[in-house]
Design a protein around this motif. Structure first.
Motif, PDB file in Angstrom:
ATOM      1  N   ASP B  12      41.582  37.924  34.484  1.00  0.00           N
ATOM      2  CA  ASP B  12      41.324  39.020  35.369  1.00  0.00           C
ATOM      3  C   ASP B  12      42.474  39.657  35.571  1.00  0.00           C
ATOM      4  O   ASP B  12      43.579  39.321  35.886  1.00  0.00           O
ATOM      5  CB  ASP B  12      40.986  38.162  36.623  1.00  0.00           C
ATOM      6  CG  ASP B  12      40.360  39.180  37.956  1.00  0.00           C
ATOM      7  OD1 ASP B  12      41.002  39.171  38.837  1.00  0.00           O
ATOM      8  OD2 ASP B  12      39.464  39.817  37.519  1.00  0.00           O
ATOM      9  N   ASP B  14      43.104  42.049  37.869  1.00  0.00           N
ATOM     10  CA  ASP B  14      43.626  42.390  39.177  1.00  0.00           C
ATOM     11  C   ASP B  14      44.608  41.048  39.672  1.00  0.00           C
ATOM     12  O   ASP B  14      45.545  40.981  40.474  1.00  0.00           O
ATOM     13  CB  ASP B  14      42.722  42.445  40.245  1.00  0.00           C
ATOM     14  CG  ASP B  14      41.967  43.876  40.313  1.00  0.00           C
ATOM     15  OD1 ASP B  14      40.784  43.723  40.727  1.00  0.00           O
ATOM     16  OD2 ASP B  14      42.315  44.830  39.808  1.00  0.00           O
ATOM     17  N   THR B  15      43.959  39.944  39.000  1.00  0.00           N
ATOM     18  CA  THR B  15      44.966  38.632  39.666  1.00  0.00           C
ATOM     19  C   THR B  15      46.142  38.588  38.751  1.00  0.00           C
ATOM     20  O   THR B  15      47.447  38.339  39.464  1.00  0.00           O
ATOM     21  CB  THR B  15      43.910  37.446  39.088  1.00  0.00           C
ATOM     22  OG1 THR B  15      42.761  37.495  39.698  1.00  0.00           O
ATOM     23  CG2 THR B  15      44.770  35.910  39.419  1.00  0.00           C
ATOM     24  N   GLY B  18      48.513  41.226  40.911  1.00  0.00           N
ATOM     25  CA  GLY B  18      48.936  40.393  42.080  1.00  0.00           C
ATOM     26  C   GLY B  18      49.929  39.255  41.960  1.00  0.00           C
ATOM     27  O   GLY B  18      50.982  39.366  42.508  1.00  0.00           O
TER      28      GLY B  18
END
Lengths: 563, 127
Positions: B12, B14-15, B18
């Motif tokens: 993922d 976005d993960t 982050g």
């Protein structure tokens, strides 16, 4: 005293009765089968016969009939000796041949002696023949025959109504039909719905009760076809037995001299036919025999229909149960998948908000921080709800996994309280903890205990207005030393007595006292109860509306758990 | 002192982003792989000090990846922390038994994540 004949194929039963009745002063004779018994009866003329019902080759019923049909011997009193679970059938059969006395196996010796004496003394009483000087009115005989037949029919009806294998039922029916109507043979065929064969076939007659059942071909042929199509009985006199189907109805075991056939049917369906062959006494079947046969056939039809429906029901119920279990598994998998998918975006929200709050995306104004704080709090709630959802549904299928061990309860209370201090301070609520003295370790899953305590304090803070108090404490009691009691008390709005039990129900929601308008999912306390129950404890609430509540749960002291 | 290297295997985007921000702020050097094939290639090339592994990867279940890493002499000693959205109930013991050093459930509290990383790297718990 009296001459008594004991007939039973098992020597141990004979020995018992011989010993008992011999001790009472009677003269005893024994026979191990029907044929022997008849010989002894003819030879010795006993005053009483105790007759086992279920014997191979010739059963007690046939022996009784033969005795009754011999004018010399007909007045000999007979007691049927039979196992308790056969009682009803014994009575039905007994009714049809005039045996009205029964002793069940096993019976107390005193009871056996009493019955024997009763029967013997009855036999001394003047007989009907003596009373009427040999002229028993025909009406009396007819009445007695009718009442005996009626009793037999009623007993049979009750027997058929109980839950039995359908083939067994049909066998009983044939046996009863033979005896009630007085026929040497009874033949019953139940049609297979789809083709021209029989799905069930019973051939009942002297001597081959226990032989393997033959098959019967072409069950709709000739006279049988007439019975089925016309749905009417057929009676054939001796000289008219040339019809080929009649000739083969008893599979060649005998010559057919008289025949009575009736359809087995209900208003909804024709099931098959019931045929009686060779009227006892050598004559033809009468109109009354026909009526009896029709009655029996209709009982058979209803019984068969009921049993088939019952079988269908059972299969349906089993299928339904299997489907339900499959659906439960699918549901669990579905929920597991959904919660999995939901967690990734939730994790990202949390991560990026905290990145911003920690200044990693640049400096924030105070207001920006505060607004982001709101996002964070909401995402925390979402996280809890998802976890609760999964827990609640999984706990139904009993798969809540616990890792229990010996642990001190105090630490969990203090850390949970610590987590809530900021929120309590916001609402100006005094939040305290009291860990007691010398509290023993408990046997429980620390993460789950934390979950329960967290939930209780969360509720307490939620439902206590500004200026109130919440206290978490742990104690033990002498009354119940196997458990540790953990409680959370509050000075909130309380719970009305009628709802005290319901608060632990699934989806029970109440408005919280702050202005958030939030109700949550209503799963929290329900899950708490599941968790506490599974760890061997109890959870309950006490409350005074307007004053406050105390939620208490117990956990087993380490070393005493029974789980 | 050289920065410790962490390989993040996560599909993922976005993960990944982050985690990248977080871990760089904690002074780690980060590398990424988006699928099983890339995971082995990057691991062999960069020889990280620690691997963060997401279980639900396309083209190769996390357990298969972990298995491959353990079977390669060069990478077999690298500690692995599994970070996954899957239920710990079903997967945690399986992961530990298969050789993972820790199993963290998403969403992971950052404090817990850093604590687990430091522990696996043999670093003191608090900087």
């Amino acid at each position: 005293m009296a001459k008594i004949l004991i007939v039973d194929d098992r020597s141990i039963n004979r020995q018992f009765l011989v010993a008992l009745l011999g001790y009472a002063g009677h003269t005893l004779f024994e026979a191990a089968d029907g044929a022997d018994a008849l010989e002894v009866v003819k030879r010795e003329h006993p005053d009483l016969i105790i007759l086992d019902l279920y014997m191979p080759v010739m059963d007690g019923n046939e022996v009784a009939e033969k005795i009754k049909s011999d004018p010399d011997l007909a007045r000999t009193p007979i007691i049927f000796y039979t196992a308790a679970y056969n009682q009803r059938e014994a009575r039905a059969l007994g009714g049809s041949c005039g045996v009205t006395e029964f002793i069940t196996k096993p019976s107390e010796p005193a009871f056996i002696l009493e019955r024997v004496n009763a029967v013997l003394s009855q036999a001394q009483a003047p007989t009907a023949a003596a009373l009427f000087n040999g002229n028993i009115p025909a009406e009396l005989i007819a009445l007695q025959t009718s009442s005996v037949r009626l009793t037999a029919l009623i007993e049979l009806g009750m027997e058929l109504a109980s839950d039995h294998d359908s083939h067994e039922q049909l066998q009983r029916l044939c046996l009863a039909a033979r005896h009630i109507i007085g026929a040497k043979y009874a033949v019953l065929g139940i049609l297979d719905g789809t083709n021209d064969s029989l799905r069930d076939f019973v051939l009942s007659g002297d001597g081959f009760k226990r032989a393997p059942m033959p098959t019967f071909e072409r069950p709709k042929e000739g006279i049988l076809g007439r019975i089925l199509d016309g749905r009417r009985p057929v009676r054939v006199r001796p000289e008219h037995e040339t019809e080929p189907t009649i000739r083969r109805i008893i599979s060649g075991r005998d010559t057919v001299t008289s025949f009575l056939g009736v359809p087995v049917y209900t208003p909804t369906k024709v099931y098959g036919w019931l045929c009686l062959v060779n009227k006892v006494g050598g004559n033809e079947f009468t109109v009354e025999d026909e009526r009896l046969a029709i009655t029996l056939a209709s009982q058979a039809a209803v019984a068969y229909e009921n049993t088939s429906l019952l079988d269908e029901n059972r299969t349906n119920a089993e299928e339904l149960d299997r489907t339900r279990r499959e659906q439960m598994t699918l549901k669990d998998q579905f929920l597991s998948h959904i919660s999995h998918e939901l967690r990734t975006p939730l994790a990202n929200i949390y991560q990026f908000v905290t990145i911003l709050l920690d200044g990693l995306g640049g400096e924030l104004t105070a207001e920006q921080s505060e607004l982001l704080g709101v996002v964070l709090a909401n995402s925390e709630q979402l996280k809890t709800m998802i976890a609760d959802l999964l827990d609640a549904t999984r706990s139904e299928s009993g798969k809540l996994h616990l890792e229990c061990k010996s642990m001190p309860p105090a630490e969990i209370l203090t850390s949970s309280v610590r987590n809530f201090l900021p929120r309590a301070a916001d609402k100006n609520i005094s939040l305290t903890v009291d860990i007691g003295v010398n509290v023993p370790d408990v046997y429980a899953d620390p993460a789950r205990v934390r979950q329960v305590v967290h939930n209780l304090i969360d509720n307490a803070v939620k439902f206590t207005p500004s200026g109130g108090t919440v206290c978490a404490y742990v104690r033990t009691t002498d009354k119940d030393p196997r458990f540790v009691y953990l409680s959370v008390s509050d000075s909130g709005c309380g719970i009305d007595p009628t709802s005290l039990e319901n608060v632990f129900d699934r989806l029970y929601q109440v408005e919280s006292s702050d202005d958030s308008g939030r109700k949550g999912l209503g799963l929290g306390l329900h899950i708490c109860r599941q968790l506490v129950d599974q760890q061997g404890g109890r959870i309950w609430a006490d409350s005074t509306p307007g004053k406050g509540s105390v939620f208490t749960f117990t956990l087993p002291v380490a070393g005493t758990q029974t789980v | 002192m050289d920065k410790k290297k962490i390989l993040i295997i996560e599909d993922d985007a976005d993960t990944r982003r982050g985690l990248n921000l977080r871990l760089r702020a904690e002074n780690y050097e980060t590398f990424f792989a988006v699928d099983a094939l890339m995971a082995i290639t990057v691991a062999k090339k960069e020889m990280p000090d620690l691997i963060l592994l997401d279980l639900g990867m396309p083209a190769g279940d996390g357990f298969v990846i972990m298995d491959r890493l353990h079977n390669l002499a060069s990478t077999s000693a690298i500690p692995i922390i599994i970070v996954s959205a899957r239920d710990p109930q079903d997967n945690r013991s399986r992961a530990i038994a298969a050789g993972a050093d820790e199993y963290l459930q998403k969403p992971v509290n950052n404090g817990d994540l850093i604590f687990a990383i430091r522990h696996a790297l043999g670093q003191p718990a608090f900087a």
